[in-house]
Each structure stands twice: as C-alpha cells, then as structure tokens.
Design a protein around this motif. Structure first.
Motif, PDB file in Angstrom:
ATOM      1  N   ASN A  92       1.132  92.934 -55.048  1.00  0.00           N
ATOM      2  CA  ASN A  92       2.079  92.965 -56.152  1.00  0.00           C
ATOM      3  C   ASN A  92       2.401  91.543 -56.564  1.00  0.00           C
ATOM      4  OD1 ASN A  92       2.336  95.780 -56.147  1.00  0.00           O
ATOM      5  ND2 ASN A  92       3.766  95.679 -54.426  1.00  0.00           N
ATOM      6  N   LYS A  93       1.813  91.106 -57.648  1.00  0.00           N
ATOM      7  CA  LYS A  93       1.962  89.709 -58.076  1.00  0.00           C
ATOM      8  C   LYS A  93       3.173  89.586 -58.990  1.00  0.00           C
ATOM      9  CE  LYS A  93      -2.035  88.774 -56.155  1.00  0.00           C
ATOM     10  NZ  LYS A  93      -2.545  90.071 -55.834  1.00  0.00           N
ATOM     11  N   THR A  94       4.332  89.530 -58.460  1.00  0.00           N
ATOM     12  CA  THR A  94       5.537  89.464 -59.285  1.00  0.00           C
ATOM     13  C   THR A  94       6.152  88.073 -59.292  1.00  0.00           C
ATOM     14  OG1 THR A  94       6.828  90.225 -57.385  1.00  0.00           O
ATOM     15  CG2 THR A  94       6.058  91.896 -58.927  1.00  0.00           C
ATOM     16  N   SER A  95       6.066  87.346 -58.182  1.00  0.00           N
ATOM     17  CA  SER A  95       6.696  86.033 -58.108  1.00  0.00           C
ATOM     18  C   SER A  95       5.798  84.970 -58.719  1.00  0.00           C
ATOM     19  CB  SER A  95       7.011  85.674 -56.656  1.00  0.00           C
ATOM     20  OG  SER A  95       5.806  85.390 -55.959  1.00  0.00           O
ATOM     21  N   LEU A  96       6.412  83.846 -59.066  1.00  0.00           N
ATOM     22  CA  LEU A  96       5.661  82.722 -59.600  1.00  0.00           C
ATOM     23  C   LEU A  96       4.652  82.223 -58.582  1.00  0.00           C
ATOM     24  CD1 LEU A  96       5.252  80.651 -61.853  1.00  0.00           C
ATOM     25  CD2 LEU A  96       7.067  79.267 -60.810  1.00  0.00           C
ATOM     26  N   THR A  97       5.041  82.206 -57.302  1.00  0.00           N
ATOM     27  CA  THR A  97       4.137  81.745 -56.249  1.00  0.00           C
ATOM     28  C   THR A  97       2.903  82.633 -56.158  1.00  0.00           C
ATOM     29  OG1 THR A  97       5.977  80.852 -54.966  1.00  0.00           O
ATOM     30  CG2 THR A  97       3.923  81.271 -53.777  1.00  0.00           C
ATOM     31  N   GLN A  98       3.104  83.953 -56.224  1.00  0.00           N
ATOM     32  CA  GLN A  98       1.971  84.870 -56.146  1.00  0.00           C
ATOM     33  C   GLN A  98       1.042  84.699 -57.339  1.00  0.00           C
ATOM     34  OE1 GLN A  98       1.009  86.622 -53.779  1.00  0.00           O
ATOM     35  NE2 GLN A  98       2.727  87.042 -52.440  1.00  0.00           N
ATOM     36  N   ARG A  99       1.613  84.534 -58.527  1.00  0.00           N
ATOM     37  CA  ARG A  99       0.774  84.339 -59.710  1.00  0.00           C
ATOM     38  C   ARG A  99      -0.005  83.034 -59.601  1.00  0.00           C
ATOM     39  NH1 ARG A  99       5.442  86.335 -62.363  1.00  0.00           N
ATOM     40  NH2 ARG A  99       6.019  84.236 -63.090  1.00  0.00           N
ATOM     41  N   PHE A 100       0.635  82.026 -59.038  1.00  0.00           N
ATOM     42  CA  PHE A 100      -0.035  80.745 -58.850  1.00  0.00           C
ATOM     43  C   PHE A 100      -1.230  80.890 -57.918  1.00  0.00           C
ATOM     44  CE2 PHE A 100      -0.415  77.050 -55.971  1.00  0.00           C
ATOM     45  CZ  PHE A 100      -0.858  76.091 -56.883  1.00  0.00           C
ATOM     46  N   PHE A 101      -1.045  81.553 -56.761  1.00  0.00           N
ATOM     47  CA  PHE A 101      -2.143  81.710 -55.820  1.00  0.00           C
ATOM     48  C   PHE A 101      -3.262  82.566 -56.415  1.00  0.00           C
ATOM     49  CE2 PHE A 101       0.546  80.130 -52.346  1.00  0.00           C
ATOM     50  CZ  PHE A 101      -0.387  79.363 -51.676  1.00  0.00           C
ATOM     51  N   LYS A 102      -2.908  83.535 -57.212  1.00  0.00           N
ATOM     52  CA  LYS A 102      -3.925  84.368 -57.849  1.00  0.00           C
ATOM     53  C   LYS A 102      -4.799  83.520 -58.770  1.00  0.00           C
ATOM     54  CE  LYS A 102      -4.257  88.472 -60.801  1.00  0.00           C
ATOM     55  NZ  LYS A 102      -3.473  89.497 -61.507  1.00  0.00           N
ATOM     56  N   PHE A 103      -4.175  82.653 -59.550  1.00  0.00           N
ATOM     57  CA  PHE A 103      -4.925  81.783 -60.458  1.00  0.00           C
ATOM     58  C   PHE A 103      -5.781  80.798 -59.670  1.00  0.00           C
ATOM     59  CE2 PHE A 103      -5.493  77.880 -62.869  1.00  0.00           C
ATOM     60  CZ  PHE A 103      -6.016  78.364 -64.062  1.00  0.00           C
ATOM     61  N   VAL A 104      -5.207  80.208 -58.629  1.00  0.00           N
ATOM     62  CA  VAL A 104      -5.939  79.249 -57.810  1.00  0.00           C
ATOM     63  C   VAL A 104      -7.151  79.919 -57.171  1.00  0.00           C
ATOM     64  CG1 VAL A 104      -5.817  77.876 -55.698  1.00  0.00           C
ATOM     65  CG2 VAL A 104      -3.973  77.739 -57.381  1.00  0.00           C
ATOM     66  N   ARG A 105      -6.948  81.104 -56.608  1.00  0.00           N
ATOM     67  CA  ARG A 105      -8.061  81.837 -55.979  1.00  0.00           C
ATOM     68  C   ARG A 105      -9.191  82.064 -56.970  1.00  0.00           C
ATOM     69  NH1 ARG A 105     -12.113  84.079 -55.676  1.00  0.00           N
ATOM     70  NH2 ARG A 105     -12.652  86.013 -54.620  1.00  0.00           N
ATOM     71  N   GLY A 106      -8.875  82.476 -58.182  1.00  0.00           N
ATOM     72  CA  GLY A 106      -9.910  82.832 -59.140  1.00  0.00           C
ATOM     73  C   GLY A 106     -10.612  81.654 -59.771  1.00  0.00           C
ATOM     74  N   ASN A 107      -9.956  80.485 -59.811  1.00  0.00           N
ATOM     75  CA  ASN A 107     -10.500  79.382 -60.601  1.00  0.00           C
ATOM     76  C   ASN A 107     -10.849  78.128 -59.801  1.00  0.00           C
ATOM     77  OD1 ASN A 107     -10.234  80.260 -63.616  1.00  0.00           O
ATOM     78  ND2 ASN A 107      -8.360  80.961 -62.603  1.00  0.00           N
ATOM     79  N   LEU A 108     -10.261  77.950 -58.635  1.00  0.00           N
ATOM     80  CA  LEU A 108     -10.568  76.764 -57.836  1.00  0.00           C
ATOM     81  C   LEU A 108     -11.401  77.083 -56.604  1.00  0.00           C
ATOM     82  CD1 LEU A 108      -7.213  74.762 -57.978  1.00  0.00           C
ATOM     83  CD2 LEU A 108      -9.169  74.674 -59.528  1.00  0.00           C
ATOM     84  N   PHE A 109     -11.320  78.326 -56.101  1.00  0.00           N
ATOM     85  CA  PHE A 109     -12.096  78.729 -54.935  1.00  0.00           C
ATOM     86  C   PHE A 109     -13.163  79.725 -55.377  1.00  0.00           C
ATOM     87  CE2 PHE A 109      -7.996  77.382 -53.276  1.00  0.00           C
ATOM     88  CZ  PHE A 109      -8.377  76.505 -52.276  1.00  0.00           C
ATOM     89  N   ILE A 110     -14.294  79.195 -55.805  1.00  0.00           N
ATOM     90  CA  ILE A 110     -15.358  80.023 -56.350  1.00  0.00           C
ATOM     91  C   ILE A 110     -16.575  79.912 -55.423  1.00  0.00           C
ATOM     92  CG2 ILE A 110     -16.859  80.397 -58.369  1.00  0.00           C
ATOM     93  CD1 ILE A 110     -14.712  78.964 -60.052  1.00  0.00           C
ATOM     94  N   PRO A 111     -17.090  81.033 -54.934  1.00  0.00           N
ATOM     95  CA  PRO A 111     -16.764  82.402 -55.313  1.00  0.00           C
ATOM     96  C   PRO A 111     -15.556  83.005 -54.590  1.00  0.00           C
ATOM     97  CG  PRO A 111     -18.615  82.392 -53.807  1.00  0.00           C
ATOM     98  CD  PRO A 111     -18.297  80.963 -54.103  1.00  0.00           C
ATOM     99  N   ASP A 112     -15.052  82.333 -53.519  1.00  0.00           N
ATOM    100  CA  ASP A 112     -13.895  82.888 -52.826  1.00  0.00           C
ATOM    101  C   ASP A 112     -13.249  81.802 -51.978  1.00  0.00           C
ATOM    102  OD1 ASP A 112     -15.182  82.951 -50.061  1.00  0.00           O
ATOM    103  OD2 ASP A 112     -16.527  84.288 -51.161  1.00  0.00           O
TER     104      ASP A 112
END
Length: 435
Positions: A92-112
């Motif tokens: 559940n990505k509701t907090s700013l911190t969770q949204r931040f980690f979601k973006f970081v995971r998808g765009n800086l850690f490729i493929p994971d």
C-alpha cells in the motif's frame, strides 16, 4: 556446473525450490554442481525456511558472497523489518516514503534492487576460474532477473555455455506497471531482457505461454533455444501416506492468496453449498499468507466458523497439510498474461493425488495440466454456477466415501529427478526438455 541463484536456503518460499531441487539431484546424474549465492547474513529474503538446508547434498560446494543492496536503508526509513516482494511493489503505497522507494526501485535499480549482488558473484566466479577450475556450463536462476546479467557477463568474458533459467516473465510480469518507470528506464529494462534472451545458449521457462512471451521480444531469437522445463515435485517429499480426515470434507489452500486471485465467488458458492448440505461438515484451511481482503470475504460469506488460517510454515510441514486434505484449492491471479502462470505448488498438488479446484482462466497452462493429469480443471472467476455444481458433486462423492483421493495421476514426468535429467541433457548439448 555453476549454479548461480540469489535464493538459497535459509531462504524460504517458492523461489528457492527450483534451484535447490536441481542441485539435489544433479550429483546422482553425474553432474557436480557448485552453487554461488548470497550470504544470508547480508542478503534480503522475504521469508525463511531453515528446514530446506537438509536437502543440500553433503558434497555440494556452496559459495556465499557479500552483496550491496538498498534494503537496509529501506528498513531504516520505513521502520519495516519484512522485505517487500517484487522489490517494493505490491504494497500500500500511501506515504511519501513509500512512493519514493517505488520510484527509486523502478528507475534506479534496473532490472531490480538486488543487482548490487552481481559484482560480488562475478568476483567469486573469477576467483574460481583463476584457480584453474573448469565448468561445463553455468545456470543462472531468476527472479531476481538481475541474476541473468551475471550470466550475460560470464558469457562475454569466458564464453561459458550458459543456461538462463527464468521462472517468471521479465518486463511482462504482472506488477511491472506498478514500477512507474520513465520511458528511458523502460527501454533499458527491455534492452537487458533482450540481451539475455539473445545471448543465452539455452533459455528455460516454466510454462508454454511464458516461452511465447519471450520469443516475441526479438526477431533474432531462435525458438529451438527456448525450452519449457516446468517446476515439479520431489518424490521424497511424498513418501508418507495420505491421511484425509474422515469427519469433514476439508478443502486446503497453501501459499499466498490475495484479492487479485478473485476467489470471492467461489467462497460464495462454498457458502451456498454449505447451506444446502448442512449435514456435511465442510471445512476450509488456508496455509500461508492470506490478505486482509480475502479474510473479509471469508467473513462476509459466513465461513469464519469453518475456516482455519495457518501462517507460513516450513516446506515439509506444507506438504503435510496437502496429505491431510480432502480436496486442494489453488487460484491464478487475475492479472495480465496469466495464461502462463503455472505455480510450482500445482505439481505438489498433483503428487498428493487429491482432486484440485483451480480458480482461474480456462485454457491456461494450469487448466491444461490439471485436465491432462485427470486432477481437475480451472473455473473462470465468474463461473459461480459451475463452481457450485462442482462442489455439490464433491459433496455427493464424500457422502459415499470420505476419502476422495484419486488414482495415481499421470504426473511422473514432473518429478524433480525426471526434470533434472532433462536439464542434464541440455547441459550436455542434447535436446531433452519438454516444449
């Protein structure tokens, strides 16, 4: 043979089973495996299962390396101790911190986010080769798909025969859209996937539909290099006799289940069947992680009093729950590309020789497998009447004989040893895989 896998005991869950069972049977088939994996003190596992260590053959060399991953920072910033599945997705990505980690995971850690392990694994292989070690082949198991980049680099540096074993789709995985990747990140992720598929000597998939998805990624791919080597069951896990209850018709589900599996209509059908047949003690048991929404659906259908919720248990205990069931329940998540989802547990369900109820798309790989083995079929998510009719048929059979165990099913070719024999044929350069 080198086996490179992030998930290895004491890691638990479905991801560890495939590589572990290959390694368990390889020595008896004349192949000496060396396992490269992460140090469990440094790695990040969603679940632990220390019982699996007993399945590692005594003579197998396991090299555990350091790693460099972001999960320590994740725990500190979020206050969570459990590592998220899928690399920060599915929460559940509701907090700013969770949204931040979601973006970081998808765009800086490729493929994971486990890519930080790669340089440590590569160093371990380089040290072995520098010492004069020789390997006929290297098998890289994923997810995490970053592990496949290790195989890509080993192929480039040393020309080793490389088998890329992909248990799940890559850019077509159902949660991929949740990563919110930028166009640049999407292109990079797709390029990595394409490079792996184009350069591996052999690509292994666990289902026919996943093989199809991968073959669509590049016109340069050769279909003869892509083989379906499904998951399976270990005969040693099923030596104890079946023991279904005599005082109840017990339906058991093992593993994770969430609202994406859409079992709500099936639960309604079960409740209606229970109302129609009050003299038959229907029972439901979930073993593993159950989402709050599925719990709510159980309660909404008035099934709480006949439902048992068992938290995650070691693999050997999970198999015991299969033996002690009357009927087994499985479900395929209602997500894109789910025709090729073939959970590893379906083969253990088959080995238990129980009737299987599958909630999921008709015509899927899972549906075809169940029909082929005479164990059951898939019921589409909205097929309420068919579900109810099937449940009533099981009740009628149970009234006659509470043991609904099936005759030995046609599943012998899915034993882990038989599948490892096919793997060995591929390692040696002959075509032994199904598909």
């Amino acid at each position: 043979m080198l086996v490179i896998t992030y998930y290895w005991p004491p890691s638990g869950g479905a991801g560890v089973q495939r590589s572990l069972k290959f390694v368990k049977h390889l020595p008896a088939l004349g192949v000496e495996p060396t396992v490269i994996t992460v140090d469990p003190e440094k790695g990040a596992y969603p679940v632990l299962d220390h019982s699996l260590a007993a399945e590692i053959p005594a003579g197998v060399r396991v090299i555990r390396t350091d790693t460099s991953e972001p999960f320590g920072s994740y725990k500190k910033l979020t206050g969570r101790q459990q590592i998220p599945y899928g690399g920060f997705v599915g929460e559940n990505k509701t907090s700013l911190t969770q949204r931040f980690f979601k973006f970081v995971r998808g765009n800086l850690f490729i493929p994971d986010a486990r890519r930080g392990w790669n340089r440590h694994a590569l160093r371990a292989v380089a040290e072995l080769l520098a010492q004069g070690e020789q390997f006929d082949a290297v098998l890289t198991s994923s997810p995490p798909h970053s592990t496949q980049l290790i195989g890509l680099e080993l192929k480039r540096r040393y020309g080793l025969r490389w088998l890329a074993d992909l248990r799940d789709p890559w850019t077509d995985i159902y949660y991929h859209h949740e990563l919110n990747q930028t166009p640049l990140a999407r292109r990079l992720d797709a390029r990595y996937e394409r490079q792996v598929l184009e350069n591996a000597d052999i690509v292994l998939t666990t289902s026919t539909d996943t093989r199809r998805l991968f073959l669509e990624k590049s016109k340069a791919l050769r279909p003869e290099n892509f083989h379906v080597l499904p998951n399976g069951y270990d005969e040693a896990d099923f030596q104890a006799p079946s023991a279904p209850p005599t005082d109840a018709l017990l339906i058991t589900h093992t593993g994770t289940i969430s609202e994406t599996y859409h079992v709500e209509l099936w639960l309604s059908a079960l409740a209606e069947c229970r109302r129609r047949h009050p003299a038959v003690p229907l029972r439901l048991r979930f073993v593993g992680k159950v989402s709050e929404e599925v719990r709510r659906q159980v309660e909404a259908n008035g099934l709480l009093d006949c439902t048992e919720l068992v938290p995650f248990v070691p693999h050997d205990e999970s198999v015991g729950y299969l033996r002690r069931a009357t009927v087994l329940l499985m479900a395929i998540p209602d997500v894109p590309h789910n025709l090729g989802i073939l959970p590893g547990k379906v083969f253990e369900y088959l080995a238990a020789n129980k009737p299987v109820i599958c909630i999921g798309p008709a015509g899927s790989d899972a549906d075809r497998l169940l029909r082929e083995c005479g164990a059951g079929q898939a019921f589409p998510y909205g097929a309420y009447e068919a579900m109810l009719e099937h449940l009533e048929g099981l009740v009628a059979q149970w009234r006659i004989n509470p043991n609904l165990d099936l005759p030995t099913l046609g599943h012998a070719r899915y034993s882990r040893r038989a599948l490892t024999e096919q793997l060995v044929a591929l390692v040696r350069g002959s075509d032994g895989a199904m598909g």
